[in-house]
Design a protein around this motif. Structure first.
Motif, PDB file in Angstrom:
ATOM      1  N   LYS A 211     -11.774  12.873  24.814  1.00 14.11           N
ATOM      2  CA  LYS A 211     -10.781  13.343  25.784  1.00 14.11           C
ATOM      3  C   LYS A 211     -11.458  14.002  26.985  1.00 14.11           C
ATOM      4  O   LYS A 211     -10.968  13.918  28.111  1.00 14.11           O
ATOM      5  CB  LYS A 211      -9.813  14.316  25.116  1.00 14.11           C
ATOM      6  CG  LYS A 211      -8.842  13.646  24.156  1.00 14.11           C
ATOM      7  CD  LYS A 211      -7.883  14.658  23.547  1.00 14.11           C
ATOM      8  CE  LYS A 211      -6.894  13.965  22.606  1.00 14.11           C
ATOM      9  NZ  LYS A 211      -5.967  14.939  21.978  1.00 14.11           N
ATOM     10  N   TRP A 214     -12.542  11.208  29.276  1.00 12.45           N
ATOM     11  CA  TRP A 214     -11.387  10.675  30.006  1.00 12.45           C
ATOM     12  C   TRP A 214     -10.999  11.587  31.167  1.00 12.45           C
ATOM     13  O   TRP A 214     -10.700  11.124  32.259  1.00 12.45           O
ATOM     14  CB  TRP A 214     -10.194  10.523  29.061  1.00 12.45           C
ATOM     15  CG  TRP A 214     -10.317   9.396  28.087  1.00 12.45           C
ATOM     16  CD1 TRP A 214     -11.190   8.338  28.151  1.00 12.45           C
ATOM     17  CD2 TRP A 214      -9.572   9.217  26.890  1.00 12.45           C
ATOM     18  NE1 TRP A 214     -11.021   7.518  27.080  1.00 12.45           N
ATOM     19  CE2 TRP A 214     -10.040   8.012  26.275  1.00 12.45           C
ATOM     20  CE3 TRP A 214      -8.557   9.926  26.256  1.00 12.45           C
ATOM     21  CZ2 TRP A 214      -9.516   7.544  25.088  1.00 12.45           C
ATOM     22  CZ3 TRP A 214      -8.026   9.446  25.062  1.00 12.45           C
ATOM     23  CH2 TRP A 214      -8.509   8.270  24.488  1.00 12.45           C
ATOM     24  N   ARG A 487      -3.506  12.160  28.086  1.00  9.57           N
ATOM     25  CA  ARG A 487      -4.703  11.921  27.259  1.00  9.57           C
ATOM     26  C   ARG A 487      -4.331  11.790  25.787  1.00  9.57           C
ATOM     27  O   ARG A 487      -4.895  10.959  25.069  1.00  9.57           O
ATOM     28  CB  ARG A 487      -5.716  13.043  27.455  1.00  9.57           C
ATOM     29  CG  ARG A 487      -6.420  13.009  28.798  1.00  9.57           C
ATOM     30  CD  ARG A 487      -7.584  13.983  28.796  1.00  9.57           C
ATOM     31  NE  ARG A 487      -7.175  15.377  28.698  1.00  9.57           N
ATOM     32  CZ  ARG A 487      -7.977  16.367  28.349  1.00  9.57           C
ATOM     33  NH1 ARG A 487      -9.232  16.124  28.042  1.00  9.57           N
ATOM     34  NH2 ARG A 487      -7.543  17.614  28.312  1.00  9.57           N
ATOM     35  N   LEU A 490      -2.775   8.394  25.398  1.00  4.74           N
ATOM     36  CA  LEU A 490      -3.802   7.358  25.434  1.00  4.74           C
ATOM     37  C   LEU A 490      -4.585   7.334  24.116  1.00  4.74           C
ATOM     38  O   LEU A 490      -4.954   6.266  23.615  1.00  4.74           O
ATOM     39  CB  LEU A 490      -4.750   7.615  26.612  1.00  4.74           C
ATOM     40  CG  LEU A 490      -5.822   6.561  26.901  1.00  4.74           C
ATOM     41  CD1 LEU A 490      -5.194   5.209  27.179  1.00  4.74           C
ATOM     42  CD2 LEU A 490      -6.688   6.999  28.079  1.00  4.74           C
ATOM     43  N   GLY A 491      -4.813   8.509  23.554  1.00  2.00           N
ATOM     44  CA  GLY A 491      -5.551   8.594  22.295  1.00  2.00           C
ATOM     45  C   GLY A 491      -4.821   7.958  21.125  1.00  2.00           C
ATOM     46  O   GLY A 491      -5.446   7.594  20.122  1.00  2.00           O
ATOM     47  N   ARG A 493      -3.156   5.132  21.385  1.00  2.00           N
ATOM     48  CA  ARG A 493      -3.130   3.669  21.530  1.00  2.00           C
ATOM     49  C   ARG A 493      -4.258   3.061  20.683  1.00  2.00           C
ATOM     50  O   ARG A 493      -5.174   3.743  20.247  1.00  2.00           O
ATOM     51  CB  ARG A 493      -3.323   3.250  22.988  1.00  2.00           C
ATOM     52  CG  ARG A 493      -2.356   3.811  24.033  1.00  2.00           C
ATOM     53  CD  ARG A 493      -0.909   3.579  23.680  1.00  2.00           C
ATOM     54  NE  ARG A 493      -0.333   4.772  23.053  1.00  2.00           N
ATOM     55  CZ  ARG A 493       0.861   4.831  22.510  1.00  2.00           C
ATOM     56  NH1 ARG A 493       1.608   3.738  22.462  1.00  2.00           N
ATOM     57  NH2 ARG A 493       1.316   5.947  21.996  1.00  2.00           N
ATOM     58  N   ARG A 498      -7.505   1.428  24.618  1.00  2.00           N
ATOM     59  CA  ARG A 498      -8.281   2.577  25.082  1.00  2.00           C
ATOM     60  C   ARG A 498      -9.551   2.122  25.771  1.00  2.00           C
ATOM     61  O   ARG A 498      -9.932   2.632  26.825  1.00  2.00           O
ATOM     62  CB  ARG A 498      -8.625   3.504  23.924  1.00  2.00           C
ATOM     63  CG  ARG A 498      -7.443   4.208  23.302  1.00  2.00           C
ATOM     64  CD  ARG A 498      -7.883   5.447  22.516  1.00  2.00           C
ATOM     65  NE  ARG A 498      -8.959   5.164  21.588  1.00  2.00           N
ATOM     66  CZ  ARG A 498      -8.803   4.895  20.305  1.00  2.00           C
ATOM     67  NH1 ARG A 498      -7.581   4.848  19.781  1.00  2.00           N
ATOM     68  NH2 ARG A 498      -9.844   4.669  19.515  1.00  2.00           N
TER      69      ARG A 498
END
Length: 528
Positions: A211, A214, A487, A490-491, A493, A498
């Motif tokens: 994270k 990202w 974030r 997204l984590g 997915r 990703r």
């Protein structure tokens, strides 16, 4: 060592490797060494200034901690009246130490940031009386002095109030001060909880590390792809402001508002992300400020750590001072309870905003910018209830999306005027730009006036729309009370999605970031 340089990425990688390989109890030593190396890269002499200031603060903190320990012993087995007397006496002794520490820290800050401004204005006065002038000192301010000075001030004040215990190991205290991710531009980290978290043992956390990466990529996107792309347009027009006229200055206000947000919040994302790679969380410093519906809300979302610092160390002390209480009482007698209280509240608000302007730099533009925002927030506080009653009588649905969008646009426009005050090469330039913004241009505008090519503007617009879309999504999640960041989403997915997003972000920055000679590698807030 700029955080947008390849050398910083290599530096961060080496620090992370050493940090997680060595025994956990020595991790703070790695942070100290990294802070020294990072800061020394800007100049060893700067390191001497911050080290000396930290040593003075450390000495004052030990004296105040000794006072607190003595107070705790004296309070054992005493009645309430005696306890109150002991607390008052010990507090007065701590206050003397606090004042000495503040004089040193603020004195050094003023010396480096304000001496030339003071000399310049003294020379203006002397020119009307005598012909002698004082030579400017031309001191170069140490890197991040505005930020680490406020960290030291907050540390002393928290210790004075007994909110924290003094760090008795000077090297550990220096580690906190020199923590390399945040020393140049913040956020202004309080010793509690940041200092405590820094000295805890951190095992490698893949999820947090991921994270952090990202967040860094998002910060580089905002800084290198958006902010640095549109910066030449702003700098060219501002440097040659008398050669322009008309609504182009409104465009400048809009573009600069986007530039400074992407520049500063991009930096915050990079430093927060790099800190998370080390397992240490820094406070959020921006919370989508351009979705604010009024000026007070805007400044609760913009540079959050600075706002908190001034609220706790200037606003509250002034609000509880004897002078304020007298003004409050006199105002209530003269204008009634509600208006008297509102008028009296203008004193601490104006103090905060004048100091906020001065903090940005000893410059009349910054002071004027501070006064402008202070007046707006005073007016907002004074007329909040009358306007609310007026809306109710007019039966305007203030919760409707259309009205909220109007409020956001109004707030953005007020900020835009403040940006023009902030940007001018002197207040006369600022007044010219503001006045000219609402007049007709002397000649028709051409693309040449906008510095960048059409394709550059088109690409910048697409990137801004992407930034807006992500910001709207995060704002919706927050307003619905969903405790999830983009974030986090997204984590959740799958790994292919990703990986595709990560690769796309890296390629976007590498292919479309602004690099090379003339690129704006430095950050706007580094000058503050």
């Amino acid at each position: 060592m700029s955080v947008v340089s390849y050398s910083f990425l290599l530096f961060l990688l080496i620090v992370c490797l050493v940090y997680y390989i060595i025994p956990k109890k020595w991790q703070w030593v790695v942070l100290l060494a990294a802070g020294i190396v990072f800061y020394a890269a800007a100049g060893v002499s700067y390191l001497a200034v911050v080290g000396l200031t930290a040593l003075v603060v450390y000495g004052c903190s030990l004296l105040m901690q000794k006072n607190l320990d003595q107070q705790a012993l004296l309070l054992q087995d005493v009645d309430r009246k005696a306890a109150r007397k002991i607390k008052n006496e010990m507090k007065q002794k701590r206050k003397r130490v606090l004042v000495c520490g503040l004089i040193v820290v603020i004195g050094i800050l003023v010396l480096f940031k304000g001496s030339d401004f003071l000399i310049e204005n003294v020379n203006v006065l002397l020119s009307h009386t005598v012909h002698r002038q004082i030579s400017a000192w031309k001191l170069i301010a140490p890197l991040g002095i505005s930020f680490y000075s406020f960290m030291m001030i907050a540390y002393l004040v928290d210790l004075y109030h007994g909110k924290i215990n003094a760090q008795k190991n000077f090297l550990k205290y220096l580690t906190y001060v020199l923590y390399f991710p945040h020393i140049t531009q913040g956020p202004i980290g309080r010793y509690d909880p940041l200092g405590t978290e820094m000295f805890a043992e951190h095992r490698f956390d893949y999820d947090m590390f991921r994270k952090g990466i990202w967040l860094m990529i998002w910060g580089y996107f905002k800084k290198l792809v958006i902010a640095d792309r549109i910066a030449p347009f702003v700098s060219t027009v501002i440097k040659n402001a008398p050669d322009y006229s008309g609504p182009i200055f409104l465009v400048i206000g809009i573009v600069y508002s986007i530039q400074i947000y992407c520049d500063f919040s991009g930096c915050m994302d990079i430093v927060r992300g790099s800190s998370e790679c080390l397992g240490i969380r820094l406070k959020e410093n921006f919370r989508r400020p351009y979705f604010s519906r009024n000026m007070p809300e805007f400044w609760r979302r913009w540079h959050i750590s600075l706002g908190e610092f001034f609220r706790e160390n200037v606003f509250y002390p002034v609000s509880t001072s004897a002078l304020f209480l007298k003004l409050n009482t006199a105002g209530r007698k003269r204008f009634g309870n509600e208006w008297g209280r509102n008028i009296a509240s203008c004193l601490p608000i104006l103090c905060v905003w004048i100091l906020t302007g001065v903090w940005h730099g000893a410059n009349w533009n910054y002071i004027g910018w501070g006064v402008y925002h202070g007046i707006l927030i005073c007016l907002s506080a004074m007329f909040e209830q009358p306007i609310k009653k007026l809306m109710e009588k007019a039966k305007i649905n203030t919760d409707h999306m259309a009205f909220q969008v109007f409020q956001m646009l109004r707030t953005f426009f007020l900020c835009l005027i403040g940006r023009l005050i902030f940007l001018g090469n002197g207040l006369s330039d600022s007044f010219y730009m503001i006045g000219s913004a609402f007049s007709r241009p002397q000649a028709a505008y051409t693309m040449k006036l906008f510095v960048l090519r059409r394709k550059e503007w088109a690409f910048a617009l697409v990137c801004m729309l992407l930034l807006l879309a992500v910001s709207i999504a995060q704002e919706i999640l927050e307003r619905r009370g969903i405790n999830m960041t983009i974030r986090d989403w997204l984590g959740n997915r799958n790994v292919i999605f990703r990986g595709a997003v990560l690769l796309a972000g890296i390629l976007l920055i590498l292919c479309f970031g602004i690099y090379g000679a003339g690129a704006g590698a430095t950050f706007i807030y580094e000058q503050f």
